[in-house]
Design a protein around this motif. Structure first.
Motif, PDB file in Angstrom:
ATOM      1  N   THR A 177     -13.147  14.136   3.302  1.00 59.15           N
ATOM      2  CA  THR A 177     -12.857  15.157   2.300  1.00 59.15           C
ATOM      3  C   THR A 177     -12.613  14.540   0.930  1.00 59.15           C
ATOM      4  N   ALA A 178     -12.939  15.299  -0.111  1.00 54.48           N
ATOM      5  CA  ALA A 178     -12.681  14.842  -1.478  1.00 54.48           C
ATOM      6  C   ALA A 178     -11.190  14.741  -1.749  1.00 54.48           C
ATOM      7  N   ARG A 179     -10.390  15.576  -1.077  1.00 58.01           N
ATOM      8  CA  ARG A 179      -8.939  15.571  -1.314  1.00 58.01           C
ATOM      9  C   ARG A 179      -8.290  14.243  -0.944  1.00 58.01           C
ATOM     10  N   ALA A 180      -8.872  13.520  -0.002  1.00 62.84           N
ATOM     11  CA  ALA A 180      -8.258  12.268   0.456  1.00 62.84           C
ATOM     12  C   ALA A 180      -8.630  11.079  -0.417  1.00 62.84           C
ATOM     13  N   LEU A 181      -9.665  11.206  -1.220  1.00 66.28           N
ATOM     14  CA  LEU A 181     -10.184  10.048  -1.948  1.00 66.28           C
ATOM     15  C   LEU A 181      -9.227   9.507  -3.013  1.00 66.28           C
ATOM     16  N   PRO A 182      -8.532  10.351  -3.808  1.00 63.38           N
ATOM     17  CA  PRO A 182      -7.602   9.779  -4.799  1.00 63.38           C
ATOM     18  C   PRO A 182      -6.493   8.944  -4.173  1.00 63.38           C
ATOM     19  N   ALA A 183      -5.978   9.372  -3.028  1.00 62.14           N
ATOM     20  CA  ALA A 183      -4.934   8.598  -2.356  1.00 62.14           C
ATOM     21  C   ALA A 183      -5.471   7.255  -1.880  1.00 62.14           C
ATOM     22  N   LEU A 184      -6.688   7.261  -1.345  1.00 62.57           N
ATOM     23  CA  LEU A 184      -7.311   6.011  -0.906  1.00 62.57           C
ATOM     24  C   LEU A 184      -7.532   5.077  -2.094  1.00 62.57           C
ATOM     25  N   GLU A 185      -7.975   5.624  -3.220  1.00 65.48           N
ATOM     26  CA  GLU A 185      -8.214   4.805  -4.402  1.00 65.48           C
ATOM     27  C   GLU A 185      -6.922   4.185  -4.914  1.00 65.48           C
ATOM     28  N   ARG A 186      -5.840   4.957  -4.938  1.00 64.26           N
ATOM     29  CA  ARG A 186      -4.553   4.416  -5.386  1.00 64.26           C
ATOM     30  C   ARG A 186      -4.077   3.303  -4.473  1.00 64.26           C
ATOM     31  N   ALA A 187      -4.240   3.493  -3.171  1.00 60.69           N
ATOM     32  CA  ALA A 187      -3.800   2.472  -2.217  1.00 60.69           C
ATOM     33  C   ALA A 187      -4.550   1.166  -2.425  1.00 60.69           C
ATOM     34  N   LYS A 188      -5.838   1.253  -2.680  1.00 59.65           N
ATOM     35  CA  LYS A 188      -6.616   0.033  -2.909  1.00 59.65           C
ATOM     36  C   LYS A 188      -6.216  -0.638  -4.227  1.00 59.65           C
ATOM     37  N   LYS A 189      -5.995   0.172  -5.252  1.00 63.82           N
ATOM     38  CA  LYS A 189      -5.592  -0.395  -6.540  1.00 63.82           C
ATOM     39  C   LYS A 189      -4.227  -1.054  -6.462  1.00 63.82           C
ATOM     40  N   ASN A 190      -3.380  -0.561  -5.554  1.00 64.74           N
ATOM     41  CA  ASN A 190      -2.057  -1.155  -5.363  1.00 64.74           C
ATOM     42  C   ASN A 190      -2.097  -2.446  -4.555  1.00 64.74           C
ATOM     43  N   GLY A 191      -3.279  -2.817  -4.096  1.00 60.38           N
ATOM     44  CA  GLY A 191      -3.427  -4.095  -3.407  1.00 60.38           C
ATOM     45  C   GLY A 191      -3.127  -4.058  -1.928  1.00 60.38           C
ATOM     46  N   PHE A 192      -3.026  -2.884  -1.324  1.00 62.57           N
ATOM     47  CA  PHE A 192      -2.768  -2.806   0.109  1.00 62.57           C
ATOM     48  C   PHE A 192      -4.013  -3.260   0.876  1.00 62.57           C
ATOM     49  N   ASP A 193      -3.774  -3.817   2.065  1.00 61.94           N
ATOM     50  CA  ASP A 193      -4.878  -4.300   2.903  1.00 61.94           C
ATOM     51  C   ASP A 193      -5.455  -3.104   3.668  1.00 61.94           C
ATOM     52  N   ILE A 194      -6.218  -2.278   2.955  1.00 60.73           N
ATOM     53  CA  ILE A 194      -6.683  -1.026   3.523  1.00 60.73           C
ATOM     54  C   ILE A 194      -8.174  -0.856   3.264  1.00 60.73           C
ATOM     55  N   THR A 195      -8.890  -0.426   4.292  1.00 64.82           N
ATOM     56  CA  THR A 195     -10.295  -0.058   4.181  1.00 64.82           C
ATOM     57  C   THR A 195     -10.469   1.297   4.837  1.00 64.82           C
ATOM     58  N   ALA A 196     -11.632   1.885   4.616  1.00 65.42           N
ATOM     59  CA  ALA A 196     -11.880   3.221   5.160  1.00 65.42           C
ATOM     60  C   ALA A 196     -13.348   3.365   5.533  1.00 65.42           C
ATOM     61  N   GLY A 197     -13.594   4.223   6.514  1.00 65.25           N
ATOM     62  CA  GLY A 197     -14.957   4.507   6.939  1.00 65.25           C
ATOM     63  C   GLY A 197     -15.226   5.995   6.927  1.00 65.25           C
TER      64      GLY A 197
END
Length: 424
Positions: free
Chosen positions: A235-255
């Motif tokens: 969903t588009a609603r989840a993408l901003p949260a994922l982007e913030r998490a990556k910018k914060n340097g968390f060890d996170i990926t998504a599929g």
């Protein structure tokens, strides 16, 4: 033994190139590649200008052994994977019983080595019986071959249990794969909320349920420092949260899944249960947003989320029918829809289907660089055909693409330089 692939269209996801050239395989490994004069080799394979790319690394494949072998076995899943250009399948632990002990993992590896012509890497359950109450023995399971830990679509509702499991996984360097979904909101639903679901009278879930589940997981990732992968962002609603998490340097990926990239909620039409998957198909706006996230690299991986279901579980009213679709053989031709539609280039697709999954799992495959395993797929991206589900090699035939016009045929698949599939 050396094998030279000549007259090939090399798809290199590392360099982002799509160009003619040759590839040399020596002792099961890639020895060299280039575009000029080719070296001599013991065996020569003329690719006739077709595409040669790294074999697909598919995270999240369900093989129904033990417990539901009538739906899919390691033999049929391996044959289907080879026919689909998938050289590595990463299996889910949602078997009967769950793959939550070293003994169960040893069974998986033994059966896979006996029956499957492709690489099989098992994931283990995050909690015992995937019940969300008590975490499994991560250390023993990693010693037995577990490559990651997940409870699949059984979301752990007890945040304390999940935080402890993540903390323990962090201490061992283990990867946790989660299904971002708010479990109470999504329980018993069959569609995404909106006008279509309302007109069809289907129990629906808001796209915000995915956002809420992801927000909770990101907070726990920040707290524990664990390596984390969200199995499906749709969903588009989840993408901003994922982007913030990556910018914060968390060890996170998504599929995301190939079905959410190529289908939308309207494809359900007259309650066609082959289109019932989990999460449910989303709106066209969501589909386009997720495609763009794959293109920019915000979403890292594309997988089949291969979920075999028998006829009895699908030939039911839409609300009662089982979720899931087989996709090992349809992953590549479905991905060609994104290529021919101008959404993604072939290197961008293979970055998400091969290179990024391999990198996330710490594998040397997924690339055509010197020293990488010679796991390769030779395919024609333009070859047209009409999909007949009864010709699929999977035991189960529940594909939403049945009868549809497709493009993209696998011509041959190689695992460590050896052919495991050749189209007649």
């Amino acid at each position: 033994m050396t094998t030279l692939f000549t007259n090939a269209r090399l798809i290199d996801p590392e360099t982002g190139t799509d160009a003619p050239g040759w590839l040399l395989v020596e002792n099961d490994m890639i020895a060299a590649s280039g575009s000029g004069d080719a070296p001599d080799a013991f065996e020569t394979v003329d690719c006739h200008g077709k595409c040669l790319a790294p074999g697909i690394v598919d995270i999240g494949v369900k093989v129904c052994e033990p417990g539901e072998r009538h739906k899919e076995s390691y033999k049929t899943a391996g044959l289907a994977a080879a026919a689909g250009g998938v050289t590595t399948i990463v299996t889910r632990p949602d078997t009967l019983p769950a793959t939550d002990t070293p003994e169960a993992l040893e069974f998986v590896e033994r059966r896979a080595n006996q029956a499957a012509p492709v690489n099989v890497l098992p994931m283990a359950a995050l909690t015992k019986a995937r019940a969300g109450k008590e975490m499994t023995e991560f250390g023993f399971l990693m010693d037995a071959g577990a490559i990651a830990f997940t409870d699949c679509d059984h979301v752990v509702t007890n945040t304390k249990v999940l935080s402890r499991a993540m903390t323990y996984a962090r201490s061992l360097g283990a990867l946790v794969i989660a299904h971002p979904q708010e479990p109470v909101l999504s329980a018993g639903t069959a569609a995404t909320s909106g006008k279509f679901a309302g007109l069809r009278g289907l129990p629906a879930v808001s796209p915000m349920a995915e956002r809420m589940g992801l927000d909770r997981d990101i907070a726990l990732v920040e707290m524990t420092g664990v390596k984390y992968h969200a199995d499906q962002i749709t969903t588009a609603r989840a993408l901003p949260a994922l982007e913030r998490a990556k910018k914060n340097g968390f060890d996170i990926t998504a599929g995301t899944s190939i079905h959410h990239l190529t289908l939308n909620e309207l494809d359900v039409a007259d309650y066609r249960t082959f289109f019932k998957i989990k999460p449910p198909l989303r709106s066209e706006d969501d589909r386009l947003a997720v495609i763009d996230a794959v293109k920019t690299g915000l979403i890292d991986t594309i997988s089949s989320m291969h979920t075999p279901q028998d006829e009895e579980s699908k030939r039911l009213p839409f609300e009662e029918a089982a979720s899931g679709a087989v996709a090992l053989e349809t992953l590549l031709p479905a991905a060609m829809r994104l290529y021919h539609g101008g959404y993604l280039t072939l290197p961008e697709l293979w970055r998400a289907m091969a290179l990024n999954p391999a990198n996330r799992l710490g594998l040397a495959s997924g690339r055509i660089a010197h020293g990488a395993p010679a796991d390769l797929v030779l395919f024609d991206p333009d070859a047209p055909f009409v999909l007949d589900r009864f010709k699929l090699l999977s035991k189960s035939k529940n594909t939403p693409f049945d009868g549809q016009r497709m493009q993209g045929k696998v011509l041959a698949t190689y695992v460590r330089g050896k052919p495991v599939y050749r189209r007649d």
